[in-house]
Design an enzyme around this catalytic site. Structure first.
Site, short mmCIF file in Angstrom:
data_model
loop_
_atom_site.label_atom_id
_atom_site.label_comp_id
_atom_site.label_asym_id
_atom_site.label_seq_id
_atom_site.Cartn_x
_atom_site.Cartn_y
_atom_site.Cartn_z
N CYS A 137 29.47 45.35 48.72
CA CYS A 137 30.68 45.82 49.41
C CYS A 137 31.82 46.06 48.42
O CYS A 137 32.11 47.19 48.05
CB CYS A 137 31.13 44.83 50.48
N ARG A 138 32.47 44.98 48.02
CA ARG A 138 33.70 45.12 47.24
C ARG A 138 33.50 45.70 45.85
O ARG A 138 34.19 46.66 45.46
CB ARG A 138 34.41 43.76 47.12
N SER A 139 32.60 45.15 45.06
CA SER A 139 32.48 45.63 43.67
C SER A 139 31.90 47.04 43.57
O SER A 139 32.40 47.83 42.77
CB SER A 139 31.73 44.64 42.79
N CYS A 153 31.74 41.09 42.44
CA CYS A 153 31.99 40.35 43.68
C CYS A 153 30.79 39.42 43.91
O CYS A 153 30.00 39.18 43.00
CB CYS A 153 32.25 41.28 44.87
N ASP A 182 36.52 39.74 51.62
CA ASP A 182 35.16 40.28 51.69
C ASP A 182 34.92 40.91 53.07
O ASP A 182 34.81 40.20 54.07
CB ASP A 182 34.15 39.17 51.45
N ASN A 232 27.52 42.20 45.48
CA ASN A 232 27.46 43.54 44.88
C ASN A 232 26.98 44.58 45.88
O ASN A 232 26.25 45.51 45.53
CB ASN A 232 26.60 43.53 43.61
#
Length: 148
Positions: free
Chosen positions: A13-15, A8, A119, A11
């Site tokens: 939150c999402r990934s 993401c 995000d 690096n």
């Protein structure tokens, strides 16, 4: 497929959430996560995302942010990105002659219309993000099982 990288922007939150979710589903698969930016290198995942994930029994506080690198194309069998902007950035790093697939995470989720994982750092919808990531991780797991 034994090594998957989730990517993401920052690096945090999402990934890392995608990595933590997927490693809980498929502990036999080697995973990592990275960001296209250098904003948070060495930092742990974002506190509100860690809390939302922990409420679901997903541990991710051990992860630390890093930036995606050209050598990730040869170190991983698959790179899974959260949105088109990050896919473009990752593709700009692709070494010539390397054909490692780069795919979007959201379309792996059965029954979801989303093409990108929003995000939550900006939307503040950590639970919605986790719902989508969990569905996509199950889709990825099923896809890998089909391939053997």
């Amino acid at each position: 497929m034994s090594k998957i990288l989730f990517v993401c922007l920052g690096n945090i939150c999402r990934s890392p959430a995608a990595e933590a979710i997927f490693r809980s589903l498929c502990p036999e698969v080697e995973t990592d996560s990275a960001g296209t930016s250098d904003y948070h290198i060495g930092e742990p995942p974002y506190g509100p995302m860690v809390a939302a994930a922990a409420a679901r029994g997903i541990a991710m506080s051990d992860l630390r942010a890093r930036q995606v690198r050209r050598q990730d194309f040869t170190a991983f069998d698959l790179i899974v990105v959260m949105d088109d902007q990050n896919r473009s950035h990752v593709e700009s790093l692709r070494p010539e002659g390397v054909d490692t697939p780069v795919v979007l995470m959201a379309p792996l989720a059965a029954g979801w219309a989303s093409q990108e994982v929003p995000d939550p750092y900006y939307t503040r919808d950590f639970d919605g993000c986790l719902d989508l990531l969990e569905a996509a991780a199950r889709g990825l797991q099923a896809h890998l099982a089909e391939r053997g």
